[in-house]
Design a protein around this motif. Structure first.
Motif, mmCIF file in Angstrom:
data_model
loop_
_atom_site.group_PDB
_atom_site.id
_atom_site.type_symbol
_atom_site.label_atom_id
_atom_site.label_comp_id
_atom_site.label_asym_id
_atom_site.label_seq_id
_atom_site.Cartn_x
_atom_site.Cartn_y
_atom_site.Cartn_z
ATOM 1 N N MET A 1 0.838 -1.191 0.000
ATOM 2 C CA MET A 1 0.000 0.000 0.000
ATOM 3 C C MET A 1 0.877 1.248 0.000
ATOM 4 O O MET A 1 1.857 1.331 0.733
ATOM 5 C CB MET A 1 -0.904 0.021 1.227
ATOM 6 N N VAL A 2 0.525 2.208 -0.838
ATOM 7 C CA VAL A 2 1.266 3.460 -0.901
ATOM 8 C C VAL A 2 0.749 4.405 0.177
ATOM 9 O O VAL A 2 -0.459 4.655 0.269
ATOM 10 C CB VAL A 2 1.132 4.111 -2.279
ATOM 11 N N THR A 3 1.650 4.932 0.972
ATOM 12 C CA THR A 3 1.292 5.824 2.076
ATOM 13 C C THR A 3 1.914 7.188 1.859
ATOM 14 O O THR A 3 3.119 7.295 1.589
ATOM 15 C CB THR A 3 1.792 5.254 3.415
ATOM 16 N N PRO A 199 11.184 1.491 -2.306
ATOM 17 C CA PRO A 199 9.784 1.710 -1.929
ATOM 18 C C PRO A 199 9.419 3.173 -1.703
ATOM 19 O O PRO A 199 8.255 3.478 -1.447
ATOM 20 C CB PRO A 199 9.659 0.932 -0.618
ATOM 21 N N THR A 272 6.117 9.571 -0.543
ATOM 22 C CA THR A 272 5.318 8.375 -0.293
ATOM 23 C C THR A 272 6.247 7.199 -0.013
ATOM 24 O O THR A 272 7.452 7.247 -0.301
ATOM 25 C CB THR A 272 4.416 8.007 -1.491
ATOM 26 N N SER A 273 5.664 6.122 0.521
ATOM 27 C CA SER A 273 6.425 4.903 0.747
ATOM 28 C C SER A 273 5.480 3.715 0.767
ATOM 29 O O SER A 273 4.302 3.846 1.144
ATOM 30 C CB SER A 273 7.189 4.975 2.074
ATOM 31 N N THR A 274 5.992 2.577 0.358
ATOM 32 C CA THR A 274 5.257 1.317 0.498
ATOM 33 C C THR A 274 5.830 0.489 1.642
ATOM 34 O O THR A 274 5.410 -0.649 1.854
ATOM 35 C CB THR A 274 5.313 0.503 -0.806
ATOM 36 N N ARG A 275 6.794 1.040 2.381
ATOM 37 C CA ARG A 275 7.357 0.327 3.527
ATOM 38 C C ARG A 275 6.415 0.415 4.717
ATOM 39 O O ARG A 275 5.697 1.408 4.889
ATOM 40 C CB ARG A 275 8.703 0.926 3.920
#
Length: 284
Positions: A1-3, A199, A272-275
């Motif tokens: 999920m992109v945050t 990410p 953004t991050s997917t981590r």
């Protein structure tokens, strides 16, 4: 999920107004290179590269090298940081929101004053990082790229233009690994780019109501500069103008202060991050 990540900056008004931190979540995006000589510089001194993000104005290359802001103290008035130079006054206000950091600028000078400005951000990215920009954006190469091209550099040319991401066959969107080269380029008529590093992403977007050229400069130094002890530094630099050196600016290559004497622009930075989220460390 992109945050979407909260993003915050720290600046050093006493030493040229340099941004010393740009943190999104638990990631620090700015590369820094502490040098004790930075604390004693005066206008006219040779540039001291301490990393971070430099406000380069009224030029990037040329005289004075990296502009006139980095060697002068700024002062704070409330939430605004102010630089006084013999030819202009620059005001900067940095606002951190839940998902966007916005830097608002005002430059006051005589109407018709010409300048180049760049947010000279040196980024701490891995060799796998890449720079995403609109395909086929006209991209200017400068003479240090000559030895990397398959054809000779025209003797009279200040720059050559080709489409992003590989103007004249030189692939520029890859930000590593280190190969001993150093090259500068400018993506012209380009208001926004995104750095992608695993990410994580960092997007820098520039906006102005004035009729001035908006570009993004790239300084891809893969341990090719300076001699004799080169180091790695990756600059992604939203800018007003479309050349590095104001002295080489042709018609339409520089920003011009409008009749009212005030030029305004805004820089938005998002991340953004997917981590999975980690602990957020406060800026100190």
């Amino acid at each position: 999920m992109v945050t979407d990540l909260p993003i915050a900056a720290r600046t050093d008004p006493a030493h040229g107004g340099r941004w010393t931190s740009l943190r999104a979540g638990d990631r620090e995006w700015l590369w820094t290179r502490p040098d004790p000589a930075r604390s004693t510089v005066r206008p006219g001194d040779a540039f001291v590269d301490a990393g971070g993000l430099e406000e380069c104005v009224p030029t990037v290359r040329g005289i004075p090298d990296h502009g006139d802001a980095w060697s002068r103290p700024w002062r704070r008035e409330g939430d605004t940081e102010i630089l006084h130079s013999p030819d202009f006054e620059l005001r900067r206000r940095v606002e951190s929101g839940p998902a966007t950091l916005r830097a608002r600028y005002e430059l006051h000078a005589d109407p018709g004053y010409r300048l180049i400005w760049a947010a000279h951000a040196l980024l701490d990215v891995t060799p796998a990082a890449r720079l995403a920009a609109p395909h086929a954006t006209p991209t200017r190469l400068f003479p240090e790229a000559a030895e990397l091209l398959a054809h000779p550099w025209p003797a009279s040319a200040h720059h050559l233009t080709g489409p992003w991401p590989a103007p004249h066959g030189l692939r520029l969107d890859r930000l590593g690994p280190d190969d001993g080269t150093a090259v500068g380029a400018i993506l012209t008529d380009c208001a926004s780019v995104t750095v992608i590093d695993g990410p994580d992403t960092l997007t820098l977007s520039l906006r102005t109501d004035a009729d001035v050229p908006v570009s993004v400069a790239l300084w891809r130094n893969l341990r090719g500069f300076p001699a004799p002890t080169p180091y790695r530094s990756i600059g992604v630099e939203p800018m007003l103008g479309s050349v590095f050196d104001l002295a080489e600016a042709g018609p339409g290559d520089a920003a011009t202060v409008p009749p009212g004497g005030t030029l305004r622009w805004e820089l938005d930075i998002t991340a953004t991050s997917t981590r999975p989220p980690g602990p957020t460390r406060p800026l100190v």
